[in-house]
Scaffold this motif. Structure first.
Motif, PDB file in Angstrom:
ATOM      1  N   ILE A   1       0.860  -1.196   0.000  1.00 30.50           N
ATOM      2  CA  ILE A   1       0.000   0.000   0.000  1.00 30.50           C
ATOM      3  C   ILE A   1       0.891   1.239   0.000  1.00 30.50           C
ATOM      4  CG2 ILE A   1      -1.585   1.351   1.442  1.00 30.50           C
ATOM      5  CD1 ILE A   1      -2.992  -0.801  -0.028  1.00 30.50           C
ATOM      6  N   SER A   2       0.416   2.295  -0.669  1.00 37.89           N
ATOM      7  CA  SER A   2       1.065   3.601  -0.597  1.00 37.89           C
ATOM      8  C   SER A   2       0.008   4.646  -0.275  1.00 37.89           C
ATOM      9  CB  SER A   2       1.763   3.941  -1.917  1.00 37.89           C
ATOM     10  OG  SER A   2       0.803   4.132  -2.950  1.00 37.89           O
ATOM     11  N   VAL A   3       0.431   5.697   0.416  1.00 38.61           N
ATOM     12  CA  VAL A   3      -0.480   6.777   0.821  1.00 38.61           C
ATOM     13  C   VAL A   3       0.046   8.076   0.211  1.00 38.61           C
ATOM     14  CG1 VAL A   3      -1.495   8.060   2.736  1.00 38.61           C
ATOM     15  CG2 VAL A   3      -1.086   5.606   2.951  1.00 38.61           C
ATOM     16  N   ASN A   4      -0.833   8.778  -0.502  1.00 38.97           N
ATOM     17  CA  ASN A   4      -0.488  10.093  -1.056  1.00 38.97           C
ATOM     18  C   ASN A   4      -0.391  11.087   0.091  1.00 38.97           C
ATOM     19  OD1 ASN A   4      -0.631  12.715  -2.306  1.00 38.97           O
ATOM     20  ND2 ASN A   4      -1.251  11.669  -4.182  1.00 38.97           N
ATOM     21  N   SER A   5       0.767  11.695   0.230  1.00 40.58           N
ATOM     22  CA  SER A   5       0.978  12.591   1.367  1.00 40.58           C
ATOM     23  C   SER A   5       0.146  13.864   1.280  1.00 40.58           C
ATOM     24  CB  SER A   5       2.467  12.951   1.471  1.00 40.58           C
ATOM     25  OG  SER A   5       2.875  13.637   0.291  1.00 40.58           O
ATOM     26  N   GLU A   6      -0.304  14.230   0.083  1.00 42.29           N
ATOM     27  CA  GLU A   6      -1.043  15.480  -0.065  1.00 42.29           C
ATOM     28  C   GLU A   6      -2.530  15.307   0.215  1.00 42.29           C
ATOM     29  OE1 GLU A   6       0.212  18.397  -0.532  1.00 42.29           O
ATOM     30  OE2 GLU A   6       2.289  17.705  -0.722  1.00 42.29           O
ATOM     31  N   ASN A   7      -3.151  14.293  -0.396  1.00 42.54           N
ATOM     32  CA  ASN A   7      -4.604  14.160  -0.300  1.00 42.54           C
ATOM     33  C   ASN A   7      -5.064  12.921   0.435  1.00 42.54           C
ATOM     34  OD1 ASN A   7      -4.024  12.167  -2.226  1.00 42.54           O
ATOM     35  ND2 ASN A   7      -4.441  13.587  -3.918  1.00 42.54           N
ATOM     36  N   GLY A   8      -4.155  12.072   0.905  1.00 43.77           N
ATOM     37  CA  GLY A   8      -4.560  10.916   1.689  1.00 43.77           C
ATOM     38  C   GLY A   8      -5.135   9.779   0.884  1.00 43.77           C
ATOM     39  N   ILE A   9      -4.924   9.767  -0.428  1.00 43.20           N
ATOM     40  CA  ILE A   9      -5.443   8.675  -1.253  1.00 43.20           C
ATOM     41  C   ILE A   9      -4.570   7.444  -1.032  1.00 43.20           C
ATOM     42  CG2 ILE A   9      -5.877   7.906  -3.607  1.00 43.20           C
ATOM     43  CD1 ILE A   9      -6.453  10.757  -4.372  1.00 43.20           C
ATOM     44  N   ILE A  10      -5.210   6.335  -0.682  1.00 43.00           N
ATOM     45  CA  ILE A  10      -4.518   5.069  -0.459  1.00 43.00           C
ATOM     46  C   ILE A  10      -4.599   4.277  -1.752  1.00 43.00           C
ATOM     47  CG2 ILE A  10      -4.503   2.940   0.865  1.00 43.00           C
ATOM     48  CD1 ILE A  10      -5.609   4.458   3.217  1.00 43.00           C
ATOM     49  N   GLN A  11      -3.441   3.889  -2.285  1.00 43.93           N
ATOM     50  CA  GLN A  11      -3.373   3.155  -3.532  1.00 43.93           C
ATOM     51  C   GLN A  11      -2.670   1.831  -3.312  1.00 43.93           C
ATOM     52  OE1 GLN A  11      -1.346   5.963  -6.056  1.00 43.93           O
ATOM     53  NE2 GLN A  11      -3.264   6.753  -6.892  1.00 43.93           N
ATOM     54  N   ALA A  12      -3.099   0.855  -4.104  1.00 44.13           N
ATOM     55  CA  ALA A  12      -2.482  -0.469  -4.042  1.00 44.13           C
ATOM     56  C   ALA A  12      -1.208  -0.470  -4.871  1.00 44.13           C
ATOM     57  CB  ALA A  12      -3.451  -1.526  -4.539  1.00 44.13           C
ATOM     58  N   VAL A  13      -0.114  -0.919  -4.270  1.00 44.57           N
ATOM     59  CA  VAL A  13       1.163  -0.955  -4.970  1.00 44.57           C
ATOM     60  C   VAL A  13       1.258  -2.192  -5.861  1.00 44.57           C
ATOM     61  CG1 VAL A  13       3.671  -1.019  -4.650  1.00 44.57           C
ATOM     62  CG2 VAL A  13       2.237   0.373  -3.151  1.00 44.57           C
ATOM     63  N   ARG A  14       0.663  -3.275  -5.418  1.00 50.01           N
ATOM     64  CA  ARG A  14       0.714  -4.523  -6.167  1.00 50.01           C
ATOM     65  C   ARG A  14      -0.689  -5.088  -6.334  1.00 50.01           C
ATOM     66  NH1 ARG A  14       3.417  -8.998  -2.331  1.00 50.01           N
ATOM     67  NH2 ARG A  14       5.163  -7.521  -2.416  1.00 50.01           N
ATOM     68  N   SER A  15      -0.757  -6.126  -7.097  1.00 51.75           N
ATOM     69  CA  SER A  15      -2.028  -6.825  -7.275  1.00 51.75           C
ATOM     70  C   SER A  15      -2.188  -7.838  -6.146  1.00 51.75           C
ATOM     71  CB  SER A  15      -2.051  -7.526  -8.640  1.00 51.75           C
ATOM     72  OG  SER A  15      -3.259  -8.224  -8.801  1.00 51.75           O
ATOM     73  N   PHE A  16      -3.319  -7.795  -5.460  1.00 45.68           N
ATOM     74  CA  PHE A  16      -3.571  -8.668  -4.314  1.00 45.68           C
ATOM     75  C   PHE A  16      -4.094 -10.028  -4.783  1.00 45.68           C
ATOM     76  CE2 PHE A  16      -4.526  -4.466  -2.106  1.00 45.68           C
ATOM     77  CZ  PHE A  16      -3.208  -4.335  -1.716  1.00 45.68           C
ATOM     78  N   ASP A  17      -3.705 -11.051  -4.040  1.00 48.19           N
ATOM     79  CA  ASP A  17      -4.156 -12.420  -4.317  1.00 48.19           C
ATOM     80  C   ASP A  17      -4.805 -12.952  -3.056  1.00 48.19           C
ATOM     81  OD1 ASP A  17      -4.667 -14.900  -5.255  1.00 48.19           O
ATOM     82  OD2 ASP A  17      -2.580 -15.433  -5.702  1.00 48.19           O
ATOM     83  N   TYR A  18      -6.085 -13.232  -3.183  1.00 44.19           N
ATOM     84  CA  TYR A  18      -6.836 -13.680  -2.007  1.00 44.19           C
ATOM     85  C   TYR A  18      -6.294 -14.999  -1.484  1.00 44.19           C
ATOM     86  CZ  TYR A  18     -10.793 -15.341   0.782  1.00 44.19           C
ATOM     87  OH  TYR A  18     -11.577 -15.826   1.777  1.00 44.19           O
ATOM     88  N   GLU A  19      -5.768 -15.827  -2.401  1.00 50.31           N
ATOM     89  CA  GLU A  19      -5.275 -17.135  -1.979  1.00 50.31           C
ATOM     90  C   GLU A  19      -3.992 -17.012  -1.167  1.00 50.31           C
ATOM     91  OE1 GLU A  19      -8.331 -17.489  -4.611  1.00 50.31           O
ATOM     92  OE2 GLU A  19      -6.422 -16.504  -5.079  1.00 50.31           O
ATOM     93  N   GLN A  20      -3.276 -15.880  -1.309  1.00 52.43           N
ATOM     94  CA  GLN A  20      -2.039 -15.689  -0.549  1.00 52.43           C
ATOM     95  C   GLN A  20      -2.268 -14.884   0.721  1.00 52.43           C
ATOM     96  OE1 GLN A  20       0.920 -13.982  -3.081  1.00 52.43           O
ATOM     97  NE2 GLN A  20       0.952 -15.715  -4.515  1.00 52.43           N
ATOM     98  N   ILE A  21      -3.060 -13.840   0.657  1.00 50.86           N
ATOM     99  CA  ILE A  21      -3.320 -13.020   1.839  1.00 50.86           C
ATOM    100  C   ILE A  21      -4.770 -12.573   1.786  1.00 50.86           C
ATOM    101  CG2 ILE A  21      -2.469 -10.959   0.641  1.00 50.86           C
ATOM    102  CD1 ILE A  21      -1.586  -9.933   3.371  1.00 50.86           C
ATOM    103  N   LYS A  22      -5.465 -12.744   2.878  1.00 50.93           N
ATOM    104  CA  LYS A  22      -6.897 -12.447   2.908  1.00 50.93           C
ATOM    105  C   LYS A  22      -7.189 -11.096   3.537  1.00 50.93           C
ATOM    106  CE  LYS A  22      -8.403 -17.248   2.942  1.00 50.93           C
ATOM    107  NZ  LYS A  22      -7.098 -17.745   2.504  1.00 50.93           N
ATOM    108  N   SER A  23      -6.353 -10.587   4.369  1.00 51.91           N
ATOM    109  CA  SER A  23      -6.574  -9.278   4.991  1.00 51.91           C
ATOM    110  C   SER A  23      -5.278  -8.826   5.649  1.00 51.91           C
ATOM    111  CB  SER A  23      -7.712  -9.323   6.015  1.00 51.91           C
ATOM    112  OG  SER A  23      -7.373 -10.157   7.102  1.00 51.91           O
ATOM    113  N   PHE A  24      -5.190  -7.529   5.827  1.00 53.15           N
ATOM    114  CA  PHE A  24      -4.064  -6.957   6.565  1.00 53.15           C
ATOM    115  C   PHE A  24      -4.471  -5.561   7.013  1.00 53.15           C
ATOM    116  CE2 PHE A  24      -3.484  -5.770   2.184  1.00 53.15           C
ATOM    117  CZ  PHE A  24      -3.093  -4.444   2.228  1.00 53.15           C
TER     118      PHE A  24
END
Length: 951
Positions: A506-529
């Motif tokens: 995850i990355s967070v835009n320091s100016e507007n607080g927009i949270i963006q995904a850095v990578r593509s998530f795989d439910y089979e590998q990680i379900k939540s964090f």
């Protein structure tokens, strides 16, 4: 009532309508009509039959939607389309419509549609005698002295009548006519001038007043008249003087009395009557009093016209004179005393003022210092100051007339960002006077509030297989401060998730607080964090707060079902055996499959896609069990193939197929023979597929090689075109500066330089190669090339290469202190005469052309190359020896500078001795060989050389 009866009797006469229908050739108006009606007719009265007068039928009026169009706001006439008549819509008053204008009329247009036709109608309004003559005043008052002689004339005002024509005023009558008679004179503009003439003298002692009646009559039917009374007052002779009722008037007036205030009234009595008893009042003011007081000449009233100020003057004195019409006068004295009042408003003046104070200012912090002044004296000059109670400030007085505003409580900009402080200064007069001023005090921000998130914990669901850079959601934090203290930046708190840094997820835009995904998530590998986001303001020191964000990965149907049984092998064919005695519902086998997805995406269903005999087997929708549908018979084929589709419940769904071979037999040898045919069939299918793949590969390879050959051919063709110049037989004409020939052997170059110059038609492919130098003692190497062919000689003369190493230059090079030639055109030293001066001018175009012509006339030489010619053809003059090549190293000219590099005298001496030795070793030149023709200078070349020598 009689007048209206007569109007009705004559209605037939007035209703005689004359219709003038003028059809003119106009581009818009089709016809015209004109009517005449008396004024003051009732609503609905008949005006005229417009349909008959214009020659239109009623059907045309209805079909054309006939209507009246007027330019005025009011419409006096109405059109009855069903009857084709015009009637009065509202009462018409001729006097209101036209006044004195005659004749009086109004116009309007009647428009019809389909086709459009326009008719112009004019209605004339005839006047009736509905107005009586009237005088401007109900009574006329005249004052006539008894001493006036007979024949005196007195003009009277005329009466007025709103009617016109015969209905206007026709005559005047004066009653009674004992002392006066009436004379009427006609004016050029048709107006009448009325005069009353005195026939018999008046006697005031017999009769003081006379009353007459003036009658004005019009000529209408019925007649109307108006009257005015004339009151005549007989005046006595002036034999008495006016006398003031009081010789002295004393008045008290408050200061600042408004303009028009009555001070007093001066009166004087006159015993005479009439005009002789009328008294007028006047005074002679100074310039100051003229602006303060005014005396009414008729009534004697004295009023204030200016501003009375007790501080300027406490009293005033002046005289008023009473005068009658006969010239008799009397004088009255006026004394005006000014009463002091509280008329000066306190003034507030700021000495110091802070428009902004920090919110952390302690109590008793000074905000403003001001001064209050009141010019009144006594109680009127005592001032009390106060401020509004809703502000956290108070007033302190340190000196007389000076006040200080200080803070009284703790300030909080977030609660109240600014205060409007009203300062009121009020004196003790009666009534009290006050003044006020409003100051705006802004509270400057101090970073005392940390940012606050909308929620302390955030939770967001993100579908798996999202693209990198996917915007998950936005966290927002607000700061109650302002400016830089309220500028919030967002940071991701570092932590590890399953051994990996959270910043890789995850990355967070320091100016507007927009949270963006850095990578593509795989439910089979990680379900939540979850992770923490810090909001930090830009204050000094900065304040921050933290919020927890939980990301839930939502499963997507991205995995197809996997068949565990039966296992699919590529080489062997596995088959399930079903005995021919199998009954309905016989369990043949079971397809076992799993899906790594979760939820509905992992719900599997089984279906038969293809079967040898669909009526023999079925598969369970949810359990994958393959059972017989009917009784197995001898007619059923031994080889049975089922294609089962395993499909999940996702959207879109994913599926996997599995092929199941079933053998309907009771013994294994029968099954083996039959399934061998299965293997042969699969082998034939694979062979065909391999053939098509090989064929496609061959076609692609052929196209690639063809393109490669075509590109290579084009490149070779272009390369050969660029090499044409290298093999051409064009003569090479060297150029040497003519001013540097040295017959004494003292050349400027101790070494021979060869230059390889290759030029083509394409300037981008031209190059110039500077070869290494060789010593003069090795020039005889050229003699070894005497046996070379002529073509090789030319090539060798065009691009000769010498690889002998050059002797390193002398390190004793230095700048000569004498004057050096430079860009400014400075004269050269002795080196110029010795051939070591600046470089000469290049040959002109004419000189180059003459050199080409001279070279063409020389016969082709086939002999060996003579010594000292640098490998050049003998067709060129033997004068082109090494001594003609200037030594550019002895005199180096630096562009933009007046310095010249020269060698030391010892080196020059050694070079001269070496050149003499080489000349002795060389054979003498032939006497009969002609010198090469020198290029004659053209006028253009002379001009160019002259300009260059000047430079």
């Amino acid at each position: 009532m009689m007048d209206f009866t007569r109007i009705r009797d004559s209605e037939g006469r007035w209703r005689t309508l004359f219709v003038i229908l003028c059809l003119v050739e106009l581009p818009c108006v089709t016809g015209q009509a004109r009517y005449s009606i008396p004024e003051e007719q009732a609503e609905g009265s008949f005006v005229g039959n417009i349909a008959r007068d214009l020659g239109l039928d009623l059907a045309r009026l209805l079909a054309g939607k006939a209507r009246i169009i007027t330019k005025e706001d009011r419409q006096y006439v109405e059109l009855k389309r069903d009857k084709g008549t015009l009637v009065i819509k509202e009462r018409i008053d001729r006097e209101e419509l036209c006044g004195k204008t005659t004749p009086c009329s109004f116009s309007f247009d009647i428009i019809l549609e389909s086709p459009i036709q326009l008719y112009h109608v004019t209605v004339e309004v005839v006047d009736i005698n509905d107005n009586s003559p009237s005088f401007p005043q109900p009574e006329i008052n005249l004052k006539i002295a008894e001493s006036v002689a007979s024949g005196a004339r007195f003009s009277l005002e005329n009466a007025d009548d709103a009617d016109v024509g015969i209905n206007y005023i026709q005559k005047y009558i004066l009653k009674p006519s004992d002392n006066f008679k009436l004379e009427i004179q006609n004016q050029p503009d048709a107006a009448k001038f009325i005069e009353m003439v005195l026939q018999k003298p008046l006697d005031r002692e017999k009769e003081e007043t006379h009353t007459l009646m003036l009658i004005a009559s019009d000529g209408g039917e019925p007649h109307r008249s108006g009257t005015v009374k004339i009151h005549i007052t007989v005046l006595d002779a002036n034999d008495n003087a006016p006398v003031c009722s009081q010789p002295v008037y004393k008045v008290d007036v408050p200061e600042n009395s408004p303009s028009g205030t009555l001070i007093t009234t001066v009166s004087a009595n006159d015993a005479d009557a009439g005009l002789n008893g009328d008294v007028t009042y006047s005074t002679r003011f100074s310039k100051d009093l003229e602006q303060l007081f005014d005396v009414n000449t008729k009534t004697g009233e004295i009023k204030v016209t200016g501003k009375l100020d007790f501080e300027k003057a406490s009293s005033y004195q002046f005289n008023v004179q009473a005068r009658d019409h006969g010239g008799y006068t009397d004088t009255c004295k006026i004394f005006v005393n000014i009463i002091d009042e509280n008329d000066i408003v306190p003034t507030i003046k700021f000495m110091s003022f802070s428009q902004s104070i920090p919110e952390d200012s302690p109590p008793s912090t000074t905000v403003a210092v001001f001064n209050v002044n009141d010019e009144d004296s006594g109680g009127n000059g005592v001032v009390k100051c106060s401020i509004n109670s809703d502000a956290p400030f108070k007033i302190e007085s340190s000196l007389t007339g000076y006040y200080t505003i200080v803070t009284e409580d703790i300030l909080d900009r977030e609660s109240v960002p600014e205060y409007n402080v009203t300062i009121t200064a009020q004196d003790q007069g009666s009534p009290p006077l006050s003044s006020s001023k409003i100051i705006n005090v802004k509270i400057s921000d101090v970073n005392d509030n940390p940012p606050k998130f909308n929620l302390s914990e955030y939770s967001k669901t993100v579908p798996e297989n999202n693209s990198p850079g996917f915007s998950v959601f936005t966290v927002s934090a607000s700061d109650a401060d302002s400016g830089q203290n309220a500028r919030v930046s967002y940071f991701l708190e570092e932590k590890e998730i399953n051994g990996v840094a959270v910043s890789s997820f995850i990355s967070v835009n320091s100016e507007n607080g927009i949270i963006q995904a850095v990578r593509s998530f795989d439910y089979e590998q990680i379900k939540s964090f979850d992770f923490n986001v810090t909001a930090r303001d830009s204050g000094s020191p900065p304040l921050s707060s933290m919020a927890t964000v939980s990301i839930l990965i939502q499963d997507a149907n991205d995995n197809s079902p996997q068949v565990l049984y039966p296992v699919q092998t590529g080489g062997s064919v596995l088959a399930e055996m079903v005995p021919r005695s199998a009954d309905i519902g016989y369990l043949v086998t079971k397809v076992v499959a799993v899906d790594v997805d979760s939820g509905q995406n992992a719900w599997l269903s089984y279906k038969v896609q293809k079967a040898t005999d669909r009526a023999l087997f079925e598969v369970g929708l949810h359990n994958g069990e393959i059972r017989t549908v009917r009784q197995v018979t001898d007619k059923d084929a031994v080889k049975q193939r089922l294609t089962v589709v395993v499909e999940d419940n996702g959207k879109p769904s994913r599926s996997t197929t599995v092929i199941i071979n079933i053998a309907v037999a009771d013994s294994f040898p029968e099954v083996l023979s039959e399934f061998t045919d299965f293997s042969m069939h699969d082998k034939e299918y694979n062979d065909k597929l391999t053939f098509y793949l090989v064929l496609a590969l061959a076609v692609v390879s052929f196209l690639f090689i063809t393109c490669l050959l075509l590109i290579t051919s084009v490149k070779v063709y272009r390369w050969r075109q660029s090499r044409i110049l290298y093999h051409s037989n064009l003569p090479v004409i060297p150029y040497y500066p003519p001013r540097y020939s040295d017959t004494l052997g003292t050349g400027t170059l101790p070494h021979v330089y060869n230059y390889e110059v290759c030029r083509t038609t394409d300037s981008r492919k031209s190059d110039m190669k500077n070869m290494q130098a060789m010593s003069q003692s090795l020039v005889s190497v050229d003699e070894a090339d005497a046996d070379m062919p002529h073509e090789n000689k030319q090539a060798y003369g065009l691009c000769s290469q010498m690889t002998t190493l050059q002797k390193p230059p002398n390190n004793d090079w230095r700048f000569n202190q004498g004057p050096r030639p430079g860009p400014s055109g400075a004269a050269g030293g002795p080196e110029v005469a010795m051939g070591t001066g600046p470089w000469p001018q290049p040959p002109t175009e004419a000189e180059q052309l003459q050199a080409l012509m001279a070279a063409a006339n020389v016969s082709e030489a086939t002999g060996t190359l003579g010594p000292g010619t640098m490998g050049l053809s003998t067709r060129y003059s033997p004068q082109f020896t090494l001594q003609h090549v200037p030594d550019y190293r002895q005199n180096v000219y630096i562009p933009g500078s007046t310095a010249t590099l020269t060698s030391n005298p010892q080196q020059q001496q050694q070079q001269a001795m070496a050149q003499q030795a080489s000349q002795q070793a060389l054979p003498p030149p032939q006497q009969g060989q002609p010198e090469p023709p020198k290029a004659a200078q053209t006028p253009a070349s002379k001009k160019k050389s002259t300009k260059k020598e000047k430079k």
